[in-house]
Design a protein around this motif. Structure first.
Motif, PDB file in Angstrom:
ATOM      1  N   CYS A 497       0.884  -1.132   0.198  1.00  7.84           N
ATOM      2  CA  CYS A 497       0.048   0.083  -0.094  1.00  7.84           C
ATOM      3  C   CYS A 497       0.869   1.210  -0.083  1.00  7.84           C
ATOM      4  N   GLU A 498       0.396   2.132  -0.782  1.00 12.41           N
ATOM      5  CA  GLU A 498       1.082   3.491  -0.678  1.00 12.41           C
ATOM      6  C   GLU A 498       1.230   4.123   0.667  1.00 12.41           C
ATOM      7  N   ASN A 499       0.111   3.775   1.547  1.00 15.49           N
ATOM      8  CA  ASN A 499       0.423   4.354   2.856  1.00 15.49           C
ATOM      9  C   ASN A 499       0.785   3.313   3.936  1.00 15.49           C
ATOM     10  N   ALA A 500       1.769   2.307   3.295  1.00 15.40           N
ATOM     11  CA  ALA A 500       2.344   1.348   4.274  1.00 15.40           C
ATOM     12  C   ALA A 500       3.336   1.900   5.186  1.00 15.40           C
ATOM     13  N   LYS A 501       3.494   1.319   6.357  1.00 16.98           N
ATOM     14  CA  LYS A 501       4.534   1.806   7.285  1.00 16.98           C
ATOM     15  C   LYS A 501       5.718   0.918   7.218  1.00 16.98           C
ATOM     16  N   ALA A 502       6.817   1.254   7.847  1.00 16.83           N
ATOM     17  CA  ALA A 502       8.245   0.736   7.798  1.00 16.83           C
ATOM     18  C   ALA A 502       8.065  -0.876   8.649  1.00 16.83           C
ATOM     19  N   GLU A 503       8.678  -1.726   8.142  1.00 17.25           N
ATOM     20  CA  GLU A 503       8.503  -3.114   8.940  1.00 17.25           C
ATOM     21  C   GLU A 503       7.307  -3.628   8.977  1.00 17.25           C
ATOM     22  N   ALA A 547      10.217 -17.494   4.718  1.00 21.15           N
ATOM     23  CA  ALA A 547      10.547 -16.340   4.978  1.00 21.15           C
ATOM     24  C   ALA A 547       9.630 -15.270   4.735  1.00 21.15           C
ATOM     25  N   GLY A 548      10.018 -13.844   5.265  1.00 20.56           N
ATOM     26  CA  GLY A 548       8.991 -12.629   5.061  1.00 20.56           C
ATOM     27  C   GLY A 548       9.587 -11.738   4.460  1.00 20.56           C
ATOM     28  N   ILE A 549       8.807 -11.062   3.708  1.00 21.33           N
ATOM     29  CA  ILE A 549       9.268  -9.740   2.925  1.00 21.33           C
ATOM     30  C   ILE A 549       8.569  -8.531   3.909  1.00 21.33           C
ATOM     31  N   PHE A 550       9.455  -7.419   4.170  1.00 18.91           N
ATOM     32  CA  PHE A 550       9.045  -6.571   5.164  1.00 18.91           C
ATOM     33  C   PHE A 550       9.263  -5.065   4.457  1.00 18.91           C
ATOM     34  N   THR A 551       8.620  -4.304   4.650  1.00 18.04           N
ATOM     35  CA  THR A 551       8.619  -2.919   4.111  1.00 18.04           C
ATOM     36  C   THR A 551       9.854  -2.076   4.854  1.00 18.04           C
ATOM     37  N   ARG A 552      10.680  -1.456   4.101  1.00 18.35           N
ATOM     38  CA  ARG A 552      11.979  -0.673   4.695  1.00 18.35           C
ATOM     39  C   ARG A 552      11.441   0.706   5.052  1.00 18.35           C
ATOM     40  N   LYS A 553      10.598   1.292   4.406  1.00 22.80           N
ATOM     41  CA  LYS A 553      10.289   2.719   4.610  1.00 22.80           C
ATOM     42  C   LYS A 553       8.664   3.107   4.728  1.00 22.80           C
ATOM     43  N   ASN A 554       8.437   4.239   5.203  1.00 27.38           N
ATOM     44  CA  ASN A 554       7.185   4.576   5.097  1.00 27.38           C
ATOM     45  C   ASN A 554       6.663   5.137   3.856  1.00 27.38           C
ATOM     46  N   ARG A 555       5.526   4.632   3.390  1.00 31.25           N
ATOM     47  CA  ARG A 555       4.784   5.167   2.380  1.00 31.25           C
ATOM     48  C   ARG A 555       5.656   4.813   0.999  1.00 31.25           C
ATOM     49  N   TYR A 556       4.638   4.672   0.127  1.00 31.81           N
ATOM     50  CA  TYR A 556       5.419   4.310  -1.245  1.00 31.81           C
ATOM     51  C   TYR A 556       4.502   5.247  -2.165  1.00 31.81           C
ATOM     52  N   GLU A 560       5.498   7.117  -8.973  1.00 34.63           N
ATOM     53  CA  GLU A 560       7.128   7.413  -9.104  1.00 34.63           C
ATOM     54  C   GLU A 560       7.652   5.744  -9.415  1.00 34.63           C
ATOM     55  N   MET A 561       7.044   4.801  -8.748  1.00 38.58           N
ATOM     56  CA  MET A 561       7.361   3.457  -8.915  1.00 38.58           C
ATOM     57  C   MET A 561       6.235   2.655  -8.687  1.00 38.58           C
ATOM     58  N   SER A 562       5.609   1.890  -9.742  1.00 37.24           N
ATOM     59  CA  SER A 562       4.302   1.222  -9.544  1.00 37.24           C
ATOM     60  C   SER A 562       4.826  -0.171  -9.273  1.00 37.24           C
ATOM     61  N   THR A 563       5.965  -0.763  -9.831  1.00 35.64           N
ATOM     62  CA  THR A 563       6.211  -2.176  -9.493  1.00 35.64           C
ATOM     63  C   THR A 563       7.724  -2.355  -9.022  1.00 35.64           C
ATOM     64  N   TYR A 564       7.835  -3.208  -8.255  1.00 36.68           N
ATOM     65  CA  TYR A 564       9.218  -3.529  -7.553  1.00 36.68           C
ATOM     66  C   TYR A 564       9.430  -4.994  -8.145  1.00 36.68           C
ATOM     67  N   PHE A 565      10.448  -5.307  -8.237  1.00 31.82           N
ATOM     68  CA  PHE A 565      11.157  -6.975  -8.558  1.00 31.82           C
ATOM     69  C   PHE A 565      12.241  -7.030  -7.751  1.00 31.82           C
ATOM     70  N   LEU A 566      12.009  -8.079  -6.692  1.00 35.32           N
ATOM     71  CA  LEU A 566      12.744  -8.262  -5.559  1.00 35.32           C
ATOM     72  C   LEU A 566      13.317  -9.560  -5.724  1.00 35.32           C
ATOM     73  N   PRO A 567      14.667  -9.572  -6.187  1.00 36.81           N
ATOM     74  CA  PRO A 567      15.308 -10.949  -6.162  1.00 36.81           C
ATOM     75  C   PRO A 567      15.717 -11.622  -4.787  1.00 36.81           C
ATOM     76  N   VAL A 568      15.166 -12.855  -4.970  1.00 37.20           N
ATOM     77  CA  VAL A 568      15.546 -13.664  -3.771  1.00 37.20           C
ATOM     78  C   VAL A 568      16.594 -15.073  -3.703  1.00 37.20           C
ATOM     79  N   VAL A 569      17.498 -15.232  -2.970  1.00 39.34           N
ATOM     80  CA  VAL A 569      18.308 -16.250  -3.030  1.00 39.34           C
ATOM     81  C   VAL A 569      17.882 -17.376  -2.363  1.00 39.34           C
ATOM     82  N   ILE A 570      17.595 -18.526  -2.884  1.00 39.01           N
ATOM     83  CA  ILE A 570      17.202 -19.753  -1.982  1.00 39.01           C
ATOM     84  C   ILE A 570      18.391 -20.825  -2.110  1.00 39.01           C
ATOM     85  N   SER A 571      18.807 -21.358  -1.042  1.00 44.81           N
ATOM     86  CA  SER A 571      19.879 -22.129  -0.779  1.00 44.81           C
ATOM     87  C   SER A 571      19.414 -23.373  -0.275  1.00 44.81           C
ATOM     88  N   ASP A 572      19.749 -24.588  -0.534  1.00 41.92           N
ATOM     89  CA  ASP A 572      19.691 -25.929   0.167  1.00 41.92           C
ATOM     90  C   ASP A 572      20.900 -26.159   0.979  1.00 41.92           C
TER      91      ASP A 572
END
Length: 790
Positions: A497-503, A547-556, A560-572
C-alpha cells in the motif's frame, strides 16, 4: 275253547350231511328228525307255540357252491288253513326273493336258482305269507326267517403282497429277523379249519426258515457272506385246513438282499509299483495311480492312502480319488535329475470306516512299495536368485556397471549361457548387459526426478539351444544426488500500500526442492547482493523453510514506481549446495486506512499468469473482423467476374436483350439489324467480346463464310456449333432465341431484308387485294419501286 291256526314251513336237505338248525322250543318225541317246521301265529314275531308233531324254527343253513344241474331244493311252505283245494297262495319276499329264491305258490316249495357264495353274502333274510286267492287277504300273518349259507373250503389263502423285498446285514447270527409275510383266507374262520393257515418254506433252505403260524422269516445259516452271494429268493407257501392234506394253498416270493458290512480289509494286487516322471514336472502334477482292492462296497470300501516312509517322503504326496478310490501320487517339490534320480516310497491303504465286530479278522490296511524314476530333460538356465534389486546414483556416467546377474545350465552338460535384456521392458534402452558375464551397465543418463525405479527383465538362454531360456526380473532404484536447486513453491506477486509503514510484513515465502533429503530439507533465504543494500524491502529468514518480506520505509508512491522486482536467493543444505534466484513482483497500490487495496492493476493480480478477459475479447474481435474482410474481398472479386454483359448494337453475338419500349416497327432502322443473318461477311471478326474480361487473350477466330441465300436454320446451327467450341465464351449459359418461321408461307416473305441483298424487282400490287390493312404497305413498297425505276 279258542282255536289256533299254524303256518308250517318244511325244509328238506338234499345233501348227505344235513345242515344244523337252531330250535326255539323243545322237541316232541313223535316228530321225525329230518322235518323242520316254522309255525306262525296270528301276531308276527310273537311267541312260537309248539304244534303237534312239529319243531319250531326261525333259521336254517344252506350249503354254498351247489353244483347240481337242477335248482337246489330249500324247503316247503305250508299253512294249516290250506285244505288242498287251491284256495291259498304262498308268497315269498325279502333278500333274493323272486331271483335267488323262488316259491311254488300252490305247493309252497322253495328252491334256490343260483349257486350261492358265502363270501359274497353269508345271510339272507326272507318273509313268508299265505293269502286267500279269492279275497287277496292274508290268512296268516307275515313271518320272517333267516337262511345262512353254510361255508365250504372254496378259497385258497392269499398273500398281501405278490413279492416281498427284504434285506439284512451279511454275517448275521442265526435266527435274525428278516421279514414277516401274511396270508388271508376268505373262508369262514369260525367254522372248521377252512381259514386256518399254516406257513412253510418251499425254496430258500438251508439259508432261511419260516414260523408256521406267524409267517416270520429268519436266518437259518451262520456267517452268510455278501461277497460270496448277495441275493436270495425264498418261496413261502400258505395252506389252509391247518396244513392238512386236501387244503388249498398259495405262495409268495421273498427277495432277500445281504447288505454289506466292513468285513474285508483293502489289499494291494501287487507289492511293488514303478513310475517314471521327467524332472521338469511342476509341483502338484500327478506321477501315477495305485489302487488297493476292497471286496466291500460303498462307505465300507472307502480307502485313505498315505506315504508312511521312504526317501521321497517330502518330495511326493498322495491323495484319494473319491470316485475310483485310487491313490494319486503327486509331486510336491521340484525334481532335479542331477541331484537325485530315484525315490522309494512306502504307501499304505487304510479303510476309513472300521467295524469293531470284525477286528478279529486282522488289521484293515495294507502297504506297498512305490519306486519313482526321475528322467533327465534339457532344462533352461537357472538364475541364482528369483529376482535382483540394484541401486545406482543418478549422476553416474554412461557405461557404469551397476550389478551382475548369474545363471547356469542345471544339466550335466553345463552348456554356456548368454544374457540379454528384454527390450519390451526397456523401450528407451537405458540399460544394457554383457552377454557373456551378465553385468548390467547404463547406456543413457539417469534422472531420479523423472523415474525412480526401472523394472527390466533379463533373459538367459543356452548358446547351443536358444529355445531353452529363462527370465528374471531386475529392479533398479535410482539414488538421489543433490542436482536440483530449491525454488519457490508458487509464483509470488503481491502488493504494498502507498500508505504502508516501515517493518510491515507484506508476503511470506516458501520453497520446494525436487531432490530427496533423508534428514529433511533446510532452506535459507536472502536477498540478492545487488538488492541487499538498495532495496526498499527487507527479507527475514524464519529458519523453518519460510521467509518474510517487510517494508523498509514509510509510504510508497505508485506514480514514481508502480512495480518492484525483488530478487531472492534460495539455498539448500545438502552437498553440493544448490541455490537459485527467484523474483518476487511487488506492485504499489492505493489502499484504504485498513490496508484493503482500492486500485491498481487488479487484472494482473487476479490473473498473474494469463490474459485478461478484455484482451481475449479484443483478440477475438480482431479475428472476426479479419475474417469478414477476407469474405468481402472474395465476394467483390467474384462479382467482378460475373458483371452483366455489355449491351452494344455493334455486338452481333446472340444474347438476350431487354427493351423497355416496343420500338418503332419496321420503320425503326435503329433496331437490331437482322440482315446480318443473311450477310455473315459483314461481321467484324476483329472485335472481341465485351461482356466479360477474358483471362487469356485469344487470337481472333475467323469462321467460314456462308453462301448467299443460305437457309437461316443452317446459319444458326453453324453459329451454335461455333459458340459451343469457343474457348472465349463466357463461363455461364446464354440464351439465344431465333425466330425462324421456315419455308412454305402462303404470303411468302413480306420482309424488306431480302431487297437489300438482291437486285431482283418485286411486284407488290397484290397487297391491295388483301384489304385496307395492307393498302399502306402496298403503297409504301410500290412507291419505292417507282423511285428505283426513275
Amino acid at each position: 275253547m279258542r282255536t289256533y291256526h299254524c303256518f308250517w314251513l318244511l325244509f328238506w336237505a338234499g345233501q348227505p350231511h344235513q345242515s344244523f338248525l337252531t330250535p326255539l322250543s323243545k322237541r316232541t318225541s313223535s316228530f321225525p328228525e329230518k322235518e323242520k317246521i316254522l309255525v306262525l301265529s296270528g301276531n308276527s314275531r310273537q311267541d312260537l307255540h309248539r304244534s303237534k308233531r312239529s319243531w319250531m324254527w326261525n333259521q336254517f343253513f344252506l350249503l354254498e357252491e351247489y353244483t347240481g344241474t337242477d335248482y337246489q331244493y330249500v324247503g316247503k311252505l305250508h299253512s294249516d288253513q290250506d285244505k288242498g283245494d287251491g284256495s291259498l297262495k304262498y308268497i315269498l319276499s325279502g333278500d333274493g326273493a323272486g331271483d335267488l329264491f323262488i316259491i311254488n305258490e300252490n305247493t309252497g316249495d322253495i328252491q334256490a336258482t343260483k349257486r350261492l357264495d358265502r363270501e359274497e353274502k353269508p345271510v339272507y333274510i326272507l318273509r313268508a305269507q299265505a293269502i286267500n286267492r279269492r279275497t287277496g287277504r292274508p290268512v296268516e300273518p307275515e313271518s320272517e326267517f333267516i337262511i345262512k349259507i353254510h361255508d365250504i373250503n372254496d378259497n385258497e389263502p392269499m398273500f398281501t403282497k405278490d413279492v416281498y423285498n427284504a434285506s439284512i446285514p451279511e454275517m448275521s447270527d442265526v435266527g435274525t429277523f428278516v421279514v414277516q409275510v401274511t396270508a388271508t383266507d376268505a373262508d369262514d374262520p369260525t367254522y372248521g379249519n377252512s381259514a386256518k393257515v399254516v406257513y412253510s418254506i418251499l425254496q430258500g433252505q438251508p439259508y432261511f426258515s419260516v414260523e408256521s403260524e406267524t409267517g416270520i422269516i429268519k436266518t437259518a445259516l451262520l456267517n452268510m457272506d455278501r461277497e460270496n452271494r448277495e441275493q436270495y429268493q425264498v418261496v413261502i407257501q400258505a395252506k389252509d385246513m391247518g396244513g392238512q392234506m386236501g387244503g388249498l394253498s398259495g405262495t409268495t416270493t421273498v427277495n432277500i438282499t445281504l447288505t454289506d458290512v466292513n468285513d474285508n480289509p483293502p489289499r494291494f494286487p501287487q507289492s511293488t509299483y514303478q513310475f517314471r516322471t521327467p524332472e521338469s514336472m511342476p509341483p502338484d502334477s500327478p506321477v501315477g495311480r495305485i489302487k488297493a482292492n476292497d471286496a466291500d462296497v460303498d462307505e465300507n470300501a472307502e480307502i485313505e492312502y498315505s506315504i508312511t516312509e521312504g526317501d521321497g517322503y517330502d518330495m511326493f504326496g498322495i491323495t484319494t480319488d473319491k470316485d475310483t478310490q485310487e491313490g494319486i501320487i503327486t509331486v510336491k517339490k521340484a525334481l532335479d535329475f542331477e541331484n537325485k534320480n530315484l525315490y522309494i516310497l512306502k504307501v499304505e491303504a487304510t479303510n476309513t470306516h472300521v467295524d469293531p465286530r470284525f477286528l478279529y479278522l486282522g488289521p484293515f490296511k495294507d502297504s506297498a512299495t512305490v519306486r519313482i524314476q526321475v528322467e533327465d530333460v534339457d532344462e533352461p538356465p537357472v538364475f541364482s536368485r528369483p529376482a535382483y534389486i540394484m541401486e545406482v546414483k543418478e549422476d553416474v556416467p554412461m557405461n557404469t556397471v551397476i550389478g551382475t546377474v548369474t545363471a547356469q545350465d542345471p544339466d550335466a552338460a553345463k552348456n554356456p549361457v548368454k544374457y540379454s535384456v528384454d527390450r519390451h521392458t526397456d523401450m528407451d534402452r537405458v540399460f544394457n548387459i554383457n552377454s557373456g558375464n551378465g553385468s548390467i551397465f547404463t547406456s543413457k543418463p539417469l534422472d531420479r526426478e523423472t523415474l525412480l525405479w526401472h523394472n527390466i527383465t533379463v533373459i538367459a538362454a543356452e548358446i547351443n539351444n536358444p529355445k531353452q531360456s529363462s527370465r528374471v526380473p531386475v529392479f533398479i532404484k535410482v539414488l538421489d544426488v543433490n542436482d536440483n536447486a530449491p525454488e519457490f513453491a508458487m509464483f509470488y506477486e503481491t502488493f504494498v500500500c502507498e500508505n504502508a509503514k516501515a517493518e510491515q510484513l507484506i508476503q511470506t515465502l516458501s520453497a520446494v526442492d525436487k531432490d530427496d533429503s533423508h534428514s529433511g530439507h533446510q532452506f535459507s533465504f536472502s536477498l540478492a547482493p545487488e538488492a541487499a543494500s538498495s532495496s526498499n524491502f527487507t527479507l527475514q529468514d524464519n529458519r523453518d523453510n519460510t521467509a518474510g518480506i517487510f517494508t523498509r520505509k514509510n509510504r510508497y508512491n505508485r506514480h514514481e514506481m508502480s512495480t518492484y522486482f525483488l530478487p531472492v536467493v534460495i539455498s539448500d543444505n545438502d552437498y553440493p549446495i544448490q541455490s537459485s534466484t527467484e523474483t518476487v513482483t511487488i506492485r504499489v497500490c492505493a489502499c484504504d486506512h485498513r490496508g484493503k487495496m482500492l486500485s491498481c492493476n487488479a487484472e494482473a493480480l487476479i490473473h498473474p499468469t494469463g490474459l485478461s478477459t478484455g484482451a481475449l475479447i479484443a483478440i477475438l474481435l480482431c479475428i472476426i473482423i479479419l475474417l469478414v474482410t477476407v469474405v468481402l474481398f472474395a465476394a467483390l472479386r467474384r462479382q467482378r467476374k460475373k458483371e452483366p454483359l455489355i449491351i452494344s448494337k455493334e455486338d452481333i453475338r446472340d444474347n438476350i436483350v431487354s427493351y423497355n419500349d416496343e420500338g418503332g416497327g419496321e420503320e425503326d432502322t435503329q433496331a437490331f439489324d437482322i440482315g446480318t443473318l443473311r450477310n455473315p461477311e459483314a461481321i467484324d471478326d476483329n472485335k472481341l467480346r465485351r461482356d466479360i474480361v477474358p483471362e487469356t487473350l485469344f487470337m481472333p477466330r475467323r469462321t467460314a463464310t456462308a453462301r448467299d441465300n443460305t437457309d437461316v436454320r443452317d446459319f444458326i446451327n453453324q453459329r451454335l456449333k461455333e459458340n459451343d467450341t469457343d474457348p472465349t465464351a463466357p463461363p455461364y449459359d446464354s440464351l439465344a432465341t431465333y425466330a425462324y418461321e421456315g419455308n412454305g408461307s402462303v404470303a411468302e416473305s413480306l420482309s424488306s431484308l431480302e431487297s437489300m441483298t438482291t437486285d431482283g424487282d418485286q411486284d407488290y400490287d397484290y397487297l391491295s387485294d388483301w384489304g385496307p390493312r395492307f393498302k399502306k404497305l402496298a403503297d409504301m413498297y410500290g412507291a419505292m419501286d417507282s423511285d428505283k425505276d426513275s
